[in-house]
Motif scaffolding. Structure first.
Motif, PDB file in Angstrom:
ATOM      1  N   UNK A  48      69.741  70.801  10.996  1.00  0.00           N
ATOM      2  CA  UNK A  48      69.654  69.340  10.984  1.00  0.00           C
ATOM      3  C   UNK A  48      69.453  68.729  12.361  1.00  0.00           C
ATOM      4  N   UNK A  49      69.934  69.386  13.414  1.00  0.00           N
ATOM      5  CA  UNK A  49      69.889  68.764  14.740  1.00  0.00           C
ATOM      6  C   UNK A  49      68.687  69.183  15.572  1.00  0.00           C
ATOM      7  N   UNK A  50      68.048  70.289  15.242  1.00  0.00           N
ATOM      8  CA  UNK A  50      66.900  70.755  16.032  1.00  0.00           C
ATOM      9  C   UNK A  50      65.628  70.104  15.498  1.00  0.00           C
ATOM     10  N   UNK A  51      64.969  69.255  16.295  1.00  0.00           N
ATOM     11  CA  UNK A  51      63.781  68.551  15.801  1.00  0.00           C
ATOM     12  C   UNK A  51      62.597  69.467  15.517  1.00  0.00           C
ATOM     13  N   UNK A  52      62.616  70.687  16.049  1.00  0.00           N
ATOM     14  CA  UNK A  52      61.522  71.622  15.800  1.00  0.00           C
ATOM     15  C   UNK A  52      61.635  72.279  14.421  1.00  0.00           C
ATOM     16  N   UNK A  53      62.816  72.209  13.812  1.00  0.00           N
ATOM     17  CA  UNK A  53      63.033  72.825  12.507  1.00  0.00           C
ATOM     18  C   UNK A  53      62.829  71.789  11.405  1.00  0.00           C
ATOM     19  N   UNK A  54      62.113  72.174  10.357  1.00  0.00           N
ATOM     20  CA  UNK A  54      61.766  71.232   9.295  1.00  0.00           C
ATOM     21  C   UNK A  54      62.378  71.607   7.951  1.00  0.00           C
ATOM     22  N   UNK A  55      62.538  72.909   7.696  1.00  0.00           N
ATOM     23  CA  UNK A  55      63.006  73.390   6.396  1.00  0.00           C
ATOM     24  C   UNK A  55      63.907  74.599   6.617  1.00  0.00           C
ATOM     25  N   UNK A  56      64.936  74.741   5.780  1.00  0.00           N
ATOM     26  CA  UNK A  56      65.806  75.912   5.840  1.00  0.00           C
ATOM     27  C   UNK A  56      65.635  76.780   4.609  1.00  0.00           C
ATOM     28  N   UNK A  57      65.861  78.074   4.778  1.00  0.00           N
ATOM     29  CA  UNK A  57      65.891  79.027   3.672  1.00  0.00           C
ATOM     30  C   UNK A  57      67.213  79.778   3.759  1.00  0.00           C
ATOM     31  N   UNK A  58      67.920  79.871   2.648  1.00  0.00           N
ATOM     32  CA  UNK A  58      69.176  80.620   2.599  1.00  0.00           C
ATOM     33  C   UNK A  58      68.983  81.811   1.669  1.00  0.00           C
ATOM     34  N   UNK A  59      69.265  83.003   2.165  1.00  0.00           N
ATOM     35  CA  UNK A  59      69.061  84.211   1.384  1.00  0.00           C
ATOM     36  C   UNK A  59      70.185  85.199   1.658  1.00  0.00           C
ATOM     37  N   UNK A  60      70.142  86.358   0.993  1.00  0.00           N
ATOM     38  CA  UNK A  60      71.172  87.367   1.178  1.00  0.00           C
ATOM     39  C   UNK A  60      70.559  88.712   1.512  1.00  0.00           C
ATOM     40  N   UNK A  61      71.287  89.518   2.243  1.00  0.00           N
ATOM     41  CA  UNK A  61      70.810  90.844   2.648  1.00  0.00           C
ATOM     42  C   UNK A  61      71.199  91.894   1.606  1.00  0.00           C
ATOM     43  N   UNK A  62      70.438  92.988   1.589  1.00  0.00           N
ATOM     44  CA  UNK A  62      70.823  94.154   0.804  1.00  0.00           C
ATOM     45  C   UNK A  62      70.633  94.044  -0.688  1.00  0.00           C
ATOM     46  N   UNK A  63      69.718  93.168  -1.143  1.00  0.00           N
ATOM     47  CA  UNK A  63      69.444  93.072  -2.573  1.00  0.00           C
ATOM     48  C   UNK A  63      70.485  92.325  -3.371  1.00  0.00           C
ATOM     49  N   UNK A  64      71.338  91.572  -2.686  1.00  0.00           N
ATOM     50  CA  UNK A  64      72.364  90.774  -3.360  1.00  0.00           C
ATOM     51  C   UNK A  64      72.367  89.408  -2.697  1.00  0.00           C
ATOM     52  N   UNK A  65      72.327  88.325  -3.494  1.00  0.00           N
ATOM     53  CA  UNK A  65      72.386  87.002  -2.865  1.00  0.00           C
ATOM     54  C   UNK A  65      73.812  86.719  -2.409  1.00  0.00           C
ATOM     55  N   UNK A  66      74.735  86.560  -3.355  1.00  0.00           N
ATOM     56  CA  UNK A  66      76.128  86.304  -2.978  1.00  0.00           C
ATOM     57  C   UNK A  66      77.014  86.429  -4.201  1.00  0.00           C
ATOM     58  N   UNK A  67      78.155  87.113  -4.037  1.00  0.00           N
ATOM     59  CA  UNK A  67      79.115  87.291  -5.121  1.00  0.00           C
ATOM     60  C   UNK A  67      80.173  86.195  -5.153  1.00  0.00           C
ATOM     61  N   UNK A  68      80.031  85.180  -4.300  1.00  0.00           N
ATOM     62  CA  UNK A  68      81.002  84.092  -4.285  1.00  0.00           C
ATOM     63  C   UNK A  68      82.094  84.315  -3.258  1.00  0.00           C
ATOM     64  N   UNK A  69      83.282  83.848  -3.553  1.00  0.00           N
ATOM     65  CA  UNK A  69      84.405  83.949  -2.621  1.00  0.00           C
ATOM     66  C   UNK A  69      84.841  85.400  -2.463  1.00  0.00           C
ATOM     67  N   UNK A  70      85.139  85.786  -1.237  1.00  0.00           N
ATOM     68  CA  UNK A  70      85.678  87.110  -0.952  1.00  0.00           C
ATOM     69  C   UNK A  70      87.147  87.122  -1.372  1.00  0.00           C
TER      70      UNK A  70
END
Length: 259
Positions: A48-70
């Protein structure tokens, strides 16, 4: 022999005007602990603060997005929340700039709630999504109960929530929750192409349009146009608006300055 430093739990990478944010705890199925939540919050702040950045992508490593809370971290007394931003440093204060969830693998419980906090979704057809909390005597408390019925027909959302069943990206694409299906192994590349389409447009116009869509559902009907004007008129007065019109008449690509 010196020990190698542990890998960061969240990795950020700039791809031109796109910030790729990767949850990087594959051994824990990218589950969210306090460190992950704080790192995601920092990445969202950067977006949000860097004017050079326009869009974000959120992804997960290792073939898993996210299992939720640890759950192991939770039992140690850790909170996966950040003050002012909520679970995963994201769900209660999403970025002003567009955020795409790139899902290749399961996105469950809080992981699905992270997806629902994003604006757009790219996924492999076999990626799975679900809110299984009721199967553990728990409740999806990080936005899933309000965001899911806003994105799906009420009966489908209720079925997912009350049974804890999962659905595939292919199923959710037909229902409108997933924007684009990507070939296996090409989810991130497809999300980057999608992000670059958005980033090619006027950044002030994109952010103002997203803000109106995000906020207008809570506005009284009689105030829709006035509140919209308050947000969009500064865009019409911007240098970028003049540049867009000039570039059109000169038949060239615009050069945006976000001013």
């Amino acid at each position: 022999m010196t020990e190698e430093a542990p890998a960061p739990v969240v990795v950020t990478e700039r791809v031109g005007p796109v910030l790729v944010i990767t949850l990087n705890r594959p051994a824990a199925r990218n589950a969210v602990d306090r460190e992950v939540a704080q790192a995601v919050a920092a990445a969202v702040d950067l977006l949000d603060t860097d004017p050079e950045l326009r869009v974000g992508i959120l992804t997960g490593a290792g073939g898993y997005f996210c299992a939720g809370m640890d759950l192991k971290a939770f039992l140690r007394g850790e909170s996966p929340r950040v003050a002012g931003r909520g679970f995963a440093g994201l769900v209660e204060a999403t970025p002003a700039k567009p955020l795409i969830a790139a899902v290749d693998g399961p996105a469950l419980a809080g992981g699905f709630e992270i997806v629902l906090a994003a604006d757009l979704v790219v996924a492999a057809p076999t990626a799975t999504f679900g809110l299984p909390e009721v199967r553990r005597g728990l409740v999806a408390a990080a936005g899933g109960l309000t965001r899911l019925p806003a994105r799906l027909p009420r009966a489908i959302a209720l079925e997912m929530v009350l049974t804890g069943k999962t659905m595939t990206a292919a199923q959710l694409h037909r229902l409108g929750l997933v924007n684009r299906l990507a070939p296996e192994g090409a989810v991130l590349a497809t999300a980057i192409e999608f992000a670059e389409e958005i980033a090619a447009n006027g950044p002030l116009a994109v952010q103002a349009s997203k803000r109106v869509i995000d906020e207008s559902s809570a506005w009284p009907a009689a105030e829709h146009f006035e509140r919209t004007r308050q947000i969009v008129m500064p865009v019409f007065d911007s240098n970028d608006a003049r540049e867009g019109a000039t570039a059109f008449t000169e038949r060239r690509a615009p050069v945006w300055t976000a001013t």
